[in-house]
Design an enzyme around this catalytic site. Structure first.
Site, short mmCIF file in Angstrom:
data_model
loop_
_atom_site.label_atom_id
_atom_site.label_comp_id
_atom_site.label_asym_id
_atom_site.label_seq_id
_atom_site.Cartn_x
_atom_site.Cartn_y
_atom_site.Cartn_z
N SER A 137 65.02 65.29 25.60
CA SER A 137 64.10 64.23 25.19
C SER A 137 64.88 63.09 24.54
CB SER A 137 63.11 64.83 24.19
OG SER A 137 61.97 64.04 24.09
N PRO A 138 64.43 61.85 24.69
CA PRO A 138 65.17 60.74 24.08
C PRO A 138 65.29 60.90 22.56
CG PRO A 138 63.26 59.94 25.34
CD PRO A 138 63.22 61.41 25.40
N TYR A 173 55.90 51.40 18.58
CA TYR A 173 56.81 50.31 18.90
C TYR A 173 56.02 49.21 19.64
CZ TYR A 173 60.35 53.58 17.32
OH TYR A 173 61.08 54.44 16.54
N ARG A 219 64.81 68.38 19.35
CA ARG A 219 65.64 68.94 18.28
C ARG A 219 66.41 70.19 18.69
NH1 ARG A 219 60.82 68.86 14.23
NH2 ARG A 219 59.87 69.26 16.25
C1 LIG Z 1 66.68 62.35 15.85
C2 LIG Z 1 65.52 62.02 16.73
C3 LIG Z 1 65.46 60.80 17.37
C4 LIG Z 1 64.41 60.47 18.22
N1 LIG Z 1 64.41 59.31 18.93
C5 LIG Z 1 63.48 59.07 19.88
C6 LIG Z 1 63.60 57.97 20.77
O1 LIG Z 1 64.55 57.22 20.73
N2 LIG Z 1 62.62 57.79 21.68
C7 LIG Z 1 61.55 58.63 21.77
O2 LIG Z 1 60.67 58.42 22.59
N3 LIG Z 1 61.45 59.69 20.96
C8 LIG Z 1 62.39 59.95 20.04
N4 LIG Z 1 62.31 61.09 19.27
C9 LIG Z 1 61.21 62.03 19.50
C10 LIG Z 1 61.66 63.14 20.46
O3 LIG Z 1 61.96 62.64 21.75
C11 LIG Z 1 60.59 64.23 20.61
O4 LIG Z 1 59.43 63.64 21.18
C12 LIG Z 1 60.23 64.87 19.28
O5 LIG Z 1 61.39 65.15 18.51
C13 LIG Z 1 59.46 66.18 19.47
O6 LIG Z 1 60.23 67.10 20.21
P1 LIG Z 1 60.97 68.38 19.53
O7 LIG Z 1 59.90 69.15 18.81
O8 LIG Z 1 61.55 69.15 20.70
O9 LIG Z 1 62.00 67.87 18.59
C14 LIG Z 1 63.36 61.39 18.39
C15 LIG Z 1 63.41 62.62 17.72
C16 LIG Z 1 64.48 62.95 16.93
C17 LIG Z 1 64.52 64.32 16.27
#
Ligand SMILES: Cc1cc2nc3c(=O)[nH]c(=O)nc-3n(C[C@H](O)[C@H](O)[C@H](O)COP(=O)(O)O)c2cc1C
Ligand SMILES: Cc1cc2nc3c(=O)[nH]c(=O)nc-3n(C[C@H](O)[C@H](O)[C@H](O)COP(=O)(O)OP(=O)(O)OC[C@H]3O[C@@H](n4cnc5c(N)ncnc54)[C@H](O)[C@@H]3O)c2cc1C
Length: 777
Positions: free
Chosen positions: A424-425, A589, A731
């Site tokens: 994921s981004p 955003y 994460r």
């Molecule tokens: C350090 C960090 C940076 C993130 N940056 C972005 C981003 O640039 N663009 C985006 O769409 N989501 C961003 N997210 C959200 C993640 O893509 C994801 O949707 C969110 O962390 C939930 O997924 P997870 O439970 O697997 O961490 C970010 C998350 C983290 C932890």
């Protein structure tokens, strides 16, 4: 102590007998308005865990209940002319009357006073009681009388059901789904004694109304159900024992949660128990179990804290504290299952093929996962895995184990991902002038080597003033594109992974510090440099935080300029060889700020209705789609829930998803929140997956699920059930670059290739896991 249980259902009777057994000197009375052998309802089901607890607390009644039990293992689903069956589900059923009679008899043997045919209208009639148990069911008059204390939150659910019986005996827990000209009906059927099966019929309010079921008497409804379910009934008649209910006997389920469970009425302590305190939908058959578990817990607290009157307040407090946790867990699972049946017609029945429909139904509560199904019925699950893999184009022989769903390929336009896992981004705040450097190459390269099918870089900003922080990646010049080319070439050269670029504009959340210096905090460095921040744009002139810079509400010239920036970024991205583009329309955003009514207060054609709020994001999408190569996909990330009063909900997200689908989006990436700082998200395992499920199966566009997906078992369950096409994992990928390879090994899949340079580690890793699990030879 003098104890009075008002209501002689499972809760009142079982608590009465346990307390009398533990302390025979207590005077215990159960008051019931019905006659001893007179009760509504048919069969109820129990779990093994509840039976174990009952056995420990009162083996005598447990033995009688066990003797009267009907046990079965199979679930059978009749759907669109198919009949599918799986095993290993272990239920026990008992007639409600039989259960109550066993408990009544046990109460009498122990010396509990049973008073029947007495409708209690005032708890103060028992002013001599030290403790009054309000076990008077879901319509509890005691709870309603002290509603300001108990704070009941009662939600009337939309579906209608009728609880019938039949003398036809079924050897499996049977679900039959039938479509009429007005919608779908489903029957939940199970045998509970040697002569009888429960037969609950459920449908939507619309179908109920359209068929005029509310105007029919009970016999009319029975005739209707007999005709509709003739195939599964094979001529057996349906019966009612709810003649006491006036009208048609079709009910709505009431979901109940109470803010507090006990109260002192001036004479006695009053405590809620069973359905009076909480309800769990019959879709997971746990109402009786919860009532019994309540009775056990209250007894346990008296045993632990003391049986004296002076201990009652502490006992009631401890009881509520312990039971709340378990009840919330069961209610959560029951809610998922209940909602599945509420939307089954419009979401799954018309969309999914019978095999996937069956899988979706079995995993409806999200408590039963893919690996759990393997434990229950390996043959069925592996058959399903083969079916799923073949649908993705894989050639799988009947006698081999197919790749689990998350490792099957996925093709969209001209791109085939080797598997369904997406990095994921994630913003890394480590760029200078928006340039990819060695950090990004190493970071993203490692995750490509680690087995993910698609690797997204962080939100990549379309202009210098589109950045969230001075450390964000950008794509507005040739030098930046060259950095991307190096990354894309590396990933394509060293792995099977594809590369995705998420383009976005920070809007009012721009010009902030890097996360580790103060997330969302405005830049306050040297104003002569970018560390001092830059002017912001948004849909409306509303700052994100009170101390944030106030953005300018975009005028048409701003919109044209930013749209051109997006187009330039997409054109540059196309030259890098990247496989996939994502438009960031989430998290508050710039583009997301147009969609949410919380951040868009415009009165022109870009504010107000859904069409107006989506107008500019759709315009940007169309312009980007026009320059992005036709054989490469674009996904759109949406915040599917603002988690705040007045904001977007999943219903709004579905409308936006529909617009983007019509505009040519290939997938919706279903995230949520981060639109306003005051949000109140409800986190939990797979907490955003329901949004993906809704959009995929109601709007009919492929989706990416994301959020708290942290194990292969989660990803397999989501993809196998058709709740998403891809799973994005964020994460866990920071914690483990090789998450996909490691998760494959953890579920015993050894056919996923590791990079050739790492092969010697693969066997050792797998053997260590097998040794730890005790499965190595
Ligand atoms: C350090 C960090 C940076 C993130 N940056 C972005 C981003 O640039 N663009 C985006 O769409 N989501 C961003 N997210 C959200 C993640 O893509 C994801 O949707 C969110 O962390 C939930 O997924 P997870 O439970 O697997 O961490 C970010 C998350 C983290 C932890
Ligand atoms: C269609 C349907 C199917 C279900 N299937 C299952 C299942 O498969 N498995 C399962 O575990 N649960 C099932 N349940 C739920 C289950 O019936 C209840 O959760 C369970 O009975 C709760 O027990 P209780 O003792 O709290 O309340 P109840 O069983 O409702 O008992 C309350 C008692 O209080 C009496 N009463 C009420 N008011 C007064 C008054 N003023 N004075 C005197 N007496 C009064 C009532 O007559 C009743 O006997 C189902 C429910 C429904 C509606």
């Amino acid at each position: 102590m003098r104890i009075v249980c008002i209501g002689g259902g499972p809760a009142g009777l079982y608590f009465g007998l346990l307390m009398k057994k533990l302390h025979p000197e207590h005077r215990v009375t159960v008051v019931e308005r019905n006659k001893p052998y007179d009760t509504f309802g048919w069969g109820v089901v129990f779990s093994d865990a509840t039976m174990e607890a009952m056995n420990a607390w009162d083996p005598e009644s447990a033995r009688d209940i066990q003797d009267a039990f009907n046990h079965w293992d199979d679930i059978e689903v009749l759907f669109k002319g198919t009949r599918q069956r799986t095993s290993g589900h272990g239920f026990v059923g008992i007639g409600r009357k039989r259960l109550l009679n066993i408990l009544q008899k046990r109460c009498e043997d122990l010396g509990v006073e049973l008073v029947f045919e007495t409708n209690v209208e005032n708890d103060l009639d028992y002013a001599d009681a030290d403790l009054i148990i309000a076990s008077d069911g879901v319509n509890s008059f005691i709870r309603n009388r002290y509603a300001d204390v108990f704070q009941p939150d009662l939600v009337v659910r939309p579906n209608r059901y009728i609880w019938l019986g039949t003398n036809k005996l079924y050897d499996a827990f049977t679900f039959d789904f039938r479509k009429t000209e007005h919608g779908w009906f489903q029957a939940h059927i199970y045998k509970f004694d040697d002569q009888t099966s429960t037969f609950i019929v459920e449908t939507t309010e619309e179908a109920y109304e359209a068929h005029g079921l509310g105007r029919l008497d009970q016999q009319g409804s029975i005739d209707f159900c007999q005709t509709l379910f003739a195939e599964v009934l094979e001529g057996a008649p349906l019966m009612t024992n709810a003649r006491h209910l006036r009208g048609s006997a079709w009910l709505n389920f009431n979901r109940l949660i109470c803010g507090k469970w006990s109260h002192f009425n001036g004479h006695s302590h009053v405590v809620l128990m069973g359905d009076a305190a909480h309800t769990a939908h019959f879709a997971i058959g746990s109402g009786t179990k919860l009532a019994i578990d309540d009775a056990i817990e209250l007894t346990r607290q008296f045993r632990n804290l003391g049986h004296g009157k002076e201990n009652i307040p502490a006992v009631l407090e401890a009881y509520e504290e312990v039971r709340r946790v378990d009840v919330a867990r069961i209610q959560n699972a029951a809610r998922n299952a209940m909602e599945w049946f509420e939307v089954v017609g419009r979401r799954y029945a018309d969309t999914l093929e019978p095999e996937q429909f069956m899988y979706s139904m079995l995993t409806r509560s999200q408590r039963i996962s893919h690996e759990n199904l393997r434990l229950r019925d390996r043959t069925w699950l592996e058959g399903y895995e083969r079916w799923f893999a073949r649908r993705t184009g894989l050639d799988v022989a009947d006698d081999v184990r197919a790749l689990p769903p998350m490792f099957t390929p996925y093709t969209v336009r001209g791109v085939t991902l080797p598997n369904r896992i997406v990095v994921s981004p994630m913003a890394m705040y480590s760029a200078k002038d928006g340039l990819i450097d060695d950090f990004h190459l190493t970071h993203l390269g490692a995750r490509a080597l680690g087995g993910a099918g698609l690797v997204f870089a962080e939100m990549t900003c379309v202009s210098p003033d589109a950045r969230i922080t001075p450390g964000c990646l950008g794509l507005w010049n040739e030098e930046q594109a060259a950095g991307w080319r190096r990354l894309v070439d590396f990933v394509h050269g060293c792995s099977a992974a594809k590369v995705g670029i998420q383009i976005g504009h920070a809007g009012r959340k721009g010009a902030t510090k890097r996360a580790w210096d103060g997330i969302d905090q405005p830049l306050d460095g040297d104003p002569a440099t970018e560390e001092g921040g830059w002017p912001l744009f948004s849909a409306s002139a509303l700052p994100y935080l009170p101390q944030s810079r106030v953005p300018k509400a975009m005028d048409r010239a701003d919109m044209d300029r930013v749209k051109a920036d997006f187009v330039r970024a997409a054109e540059l991205a196309a030259t890098t060889g990247a496989d996939w583009l994502e438009l960031h329309v989430a998290h508050g955003y710039l583009l997301s700020s147009f969609l949410s009514p919380l951040t868009n207060r415009r009165e022109d054609e870009y504010g107000g209705s859904h069409e107006n709020r989506a107008r500019y994001p759709l315009e940007v999408f169309a312009a980007v789609r026009a320059v992005w190569p036709a054989d490469r996909p674009i996904s759109v990330r949406l915040s599917c829930h603002d988690w705040f009063e007045g904001g977007n909900t999943p219903d709004d997200a579905a409308i936006f998803a529909q617009f983007f689908r019509q505009a040519g989006a290939d997938l919706i990436d279903c995230s949520s929140g981060q639109v306003v700082k005051e949000e109140k998200p409800v986190y939990g395992r797979l907490f955003q997956t329901p949004f993906s499920d809704k959009i995929r199966n109601e709007i009919h566009i492929p989706t990416i699920a994301v959020g708290a997906i942290s194990e292969a078992d989660h990803a397999n369950s989501i993809i196998a059930a058709g709740r998403a096409d891809l799973c994005a994992v964020a994460r866990p990928h920071l914690a483990d670059a090789a998450w996909s390879l490691h998760e494959a090994a953890k579920i015993g899949v050894t056919t996923i290739p590791w990079p050739q340079q790492y092969r010697s580690a693969k066997y050792q890793y797998e053997s260590n896991l097998a040794r730890a699990a005790g499965t190595s030879s």
